[in-house]
Scaffold this motif. Structure first.
Motif, PDB file in Angstrom:
ATOM      1  N   LEU A  59      45.112 -11.820  24.777  1.00  0.00           N
ATOM      2  CA  LEU A  59      44.089 -10.785  25.008  1.00  0.00           C
ATOM      3  C   LEU A  59      42.696 -11.400  25.124  1.00  0.00           C
ATOM      4  N   ILE A  60      42.405 -12.365  24.267  1.00  0.00           N
ATOM      5  CA  ILE A  60      41.098 -13.025  24.300  1.00  0.00           C
ATOM      6  C   ILE A  60      40.911 -13.743  25.635  1.00  0.00           C
ATOM      7  N   GLU A  61      41.929 -14.468  26.072  1.00  0.00           N
ATOM      8  CA  GLU A  61      41.825 -15.204  27.340  1.00  0.00           C
ATOM      9  C   GLU A  61      41.652 -14.259  28.524  1.00  0.00           C
ATOM     10  N   ARG A  62      42.400 -13.158  28.539  1.00  0.00           N
ATOM     11  CA  ARG A  62      42.259 -12.191  29.639  1.00  0.00           C
ATOM     12  C   ARG A  62      40.870 -11.561  29.642  1.00  0.00           C
ATOM     13  N   SER A  63      40.361 -11.239  28.458  1.00  0.00           N
ATOM     14  CA  SER A  63      39.025 -10.643  28.358  1.00  0.00           C
ATOM     15  C   SER A  63      37.946 -11.613  28.826  1.00  0.00           C
ATOM     16  N   THR A  64      38.121 -12.894  28.482  1.00  0.00           N
ATOM     17  CA  THR A  64      37.152 -13.905  28.889  1.00  0.00           C
ATOM     18  C   THR A  64      37.154 -14.059  30.408  1.00  0.00           C
ATOM     19  N   LYS A  65      38.338 -14.131  30.988  1.00  0.00           N
ATOM     20  CA  LYS A  65      38.452 -14.292  32.451  1.00  0.00           C
ATOM     21  C   LYS A  65      37.886 -13.088  33.189  1.00  0.00           C
ATOM     22  N   ALA A  66      38.036 -11.912  32.589  1.00  0.00           N
ATOM     23  CA  ALA A  66      37.543 -10.691  33.227  1.00  0.00           C
ATOM     24  C   ALA A  66      36.042 -10.501  33.012  1.00  0.00           C
ATOM     25  N   GLY A  67      35.440 -11.352  32.191  1.00  0.00           N
ATOM     26  CA  GLY A  67      34.010 -11.240  31.930  1.00  0.00           C
ATOM     27  C   GLY A  67      33.671 -10.188  30.896  1.00  0.00           C
ATOM     28  N   ALA A  68      34.684  -9.713  30.167  1.00  0.00           N
ATOM     29  CA  ALA A  68      34.451  -8.671  29.180  1.00  0.00           C
ATOM     30  C   ALA A  68      34.092  -9.238  27.805  1.00  0.00           C
ATOM     31  N   MET A  69      34.090 -10.576  27.693  1.00  0.00           N
ATOM     32  CA  MET A  69      33.793 -11.203  26.409  1.00  0.00           C
ATOM     33  C   MET A  69      32.956 -12.452  26.663  1.00  0.00           C
ATOM     34  N   ASN A  70      31.893 -12.603  25.896  1.00  0.00           N
ATOM     35  CA  ASN A  70      31.042 -13.786  26.069  1.00  0.00           C
ATOM     36  C   ASN A  70      31.546 -14.942  25.201  1.00  0.00           C
ATOM     37  N   PHE A  71      30.923 -16.098  25.344  1.00  0.00           N
ATOM     38  CA  PHE A  71      31.358 -17.306  24.653  1.00  0.00           C
ATOM     39  C   PHE A  71      31.367 -17.143  23.135  1.00  0.00           C
ATOM     40  N   LEU A  72      30.294 -16.583  22.580  1.00  0.00           N
ATOM     41  CA  LEU A  72      30.202 -16.464  21.114  1.00  0.00           C
ATOM     42  C   LEU A  72      31.256 -15.517  20.548  1.00  0.00           C
ATOM     43  N   GLU A  73      31.501 -14.420  21.230  1.00  0.00           N
ATOM     44  CA  GLU A  73      32.531 -13.491  20.766  1.00  0.00           C
ATOM     45  C   GLU A  73      33.910 -14.151  20.857  1.00  0.00           C
ATOM     46  N   ARG A  74      34.145 -14.866  21.952  1.00  0.00           N
ATOM     47  CA  ARG A  74      35.415 -15.573  22.124  1.00  0.00           C
ATOM     48  C   ARG A  74      35.593 -16.591  21.004  1.00  0.00           C
ATOM     49  N   TRP A  75      34.577 -17.377  20.724  1.00  0.00           N
ATOM     50  CA  TRP A  75      34.623 -18.391  19.676  1.00  0.00           C
ATOM     51  C   TRP A  75      34.908 -17.744  18.320  1.00  0.00           C
ATOM     52  N   SER A  76      34.226 -16.657  18.028  1.00  0.00           N
ATOM     53  CA  SER A  76      34.384 -15.968  16.752  1.00  0.00           C
ATOM     54  C   SER A  76      35.806 -15.436  16.585  1.00  0.00           C
ATOM     55  N   ARG A  77      36.328 -14.796  17.613  1.00  0.00           N
ATOM     56  CA  ARG A  77      37.683 -14.235  17.521  1.00  0.00           C
ATOM     57  C   ARG A  77      38.735 -15.329  17.419  1.00  0.00           C
ATOM     58  N   LYS A  78      38.550 -16.432  18.149  1.00  0.00           N
ATOM     59  CA  LYS A  78      39.488 -17.554  18.062  1.00  0.00           C
ATOM     60  C   LYS A  78      39.465 -18.152  16.653  1.00  0.00           C
ATOM     61  N   LYS A  79      38.282 -18.237  16.061  1.00  0.00           N
ATOM     62  CA  LYS A  79      38.145 -18.769  14.707  1.00  0.00           C
ATOM     63  C   LYS A  79      38.878 -17.862  13.712  1.00  0.00           C
ATOM     64  N   GLN A  80      38.728 -16.559  13.861  1.00  0.00           N
ATOM     65  CA  GLN A  80      39.426 -15.617  12.986  1.00  0.00           C
ATOM     66  C   GLN A  80      40.935 -15.770  13.120  1.00  0.00           C
ATOM     67  N   LEU A  81      41.423 -15.906  14.342  1.00  0.00           N
ATOM     68  CA  LEU A  81      42.856 -16.086  14.563  1.00  0.00           C
ATOM     69  C   LEU A  81      43.357 -17.380  13.939  1.00  0.00           C
ATOM     70  N   HIS A  82      42.565 -18.433  14.071  1.00  0.00           N
ATOM     71  CA  HIS A  82      42.958 -19.712  13.501  1.00  0.00           C
ATOM     72  C   HIS A  82      43.058 -19.611  11.979  1.00  0.00           C
ATOM     73  N   LYS A  83      42.105 -18.934  11.356  1.00  0.00           N
ATOM     74  CA  LYS A  83      42.139 -18.739   9.907  1.00  0.00           C
ATOM     75  C   LYS A  83      43.366 -17.927   9.510  1.00  0.00           C
ATOM     76  N   ARG A  84      43.677 -16.904  10.282  1.00  0.00           N
ATOM     77  CA  ARG A  84      44.839 -16.076   9.993  1.00  0.00           C
ATOM     78  C   ARG A  84      46.133 -16.878  10.124  1.00  0.00           C
ATOM     79  N   GLU A  85      46.188 -17.730  11.123  1.00  0.00           N
ATOM     80  CA  GLU A  85      47.377 -18.539  11.356  1.00  0.00           C
ATOM     81  C   GLU A  85      47.588 -19.547  10.224  1.00  0.00           C
ATOM     82  N   ILE A  86      46.515 -20.135   9.747  1.00  0.00           N
ATOM     83  CA  ILE A  86      46.608 -21.104   8.651  1.00  0.00           C
ATOM     84  C   ILE A  86      46.991 -20.404   7.358  1.00  0.00           C
ATOM     85  N   GLY A  87      46.518 -19.173   7.177  1.00  0.00           N
ATOM     86  CA  GLY A  87      46.768 -18.438   5.950  1.00  0.00           C
ATOM     87  C   GLY A  87      48.208 -18.013   5.762  1.00  0.00           C
ATOM     88  N   LYS A  88      49.012 -18.020   6.798  1.00  0.00           N
ATOM     89  CA  LYS A  88      50.404 -17.569   6.678  1.00  0.00           C
ATOM     90  C   LYS A  88      51.337 -18.705   6.458  1.00  0.00           C
TER      91      LYS A  88
END
Length: 88
Positions: A59-88
């Motif tokens: 979803l993040i990649e599609r939103s970025t390609k469509a221009g619906a998400m800027n770099f900082l939002e993309r970075w923030s959401r990817k960071k949250q996902l990475h934290k979630r992945e490590i936490g499990k």
């Protein structure tokens, strides 16, 4: 939760309840969408797994390609996902 005898065997299995469709987007199969009484719980369970992180990344990649998400939002959401992945 999967040990509950009232739940179908496919409960929470991402590839069965939300597989990738022919057009490159994930789709809920008709038998899940129309006939399953626990579809919402099932999809939430599937998305909460490590495999669900891949769906959110898609979803993040599609939103970025469509221009619906800027770099900082993309970075923030990817960071949250990475934290979630490590936490499990």
């Amino acid at each position: 939760m999967k040990n509950d005898p009232d739940l179908p065997e496919c409960f929470g299995n991402l590839e069965k309840v939300f597989p990738m469709g022919k057009n490159g987007l994930r789709e809920t199969p008709e038998d899940c969408f129309f006939h399953c009484p626990v579809k919402t719980r099932c999809l939430k369970q599937a998305i909460a797994t490590k495999d669900g992180v891949k769906v959110e990344e898609e979803l993040i990649e599609r939103s970025t390609k469509a221009g619906a998400m800027n770099f900082l939002e993309r970075w923030s959401r990817k960071k949250q996902l990475h934290k979630r992945e490590i936490g499990k």
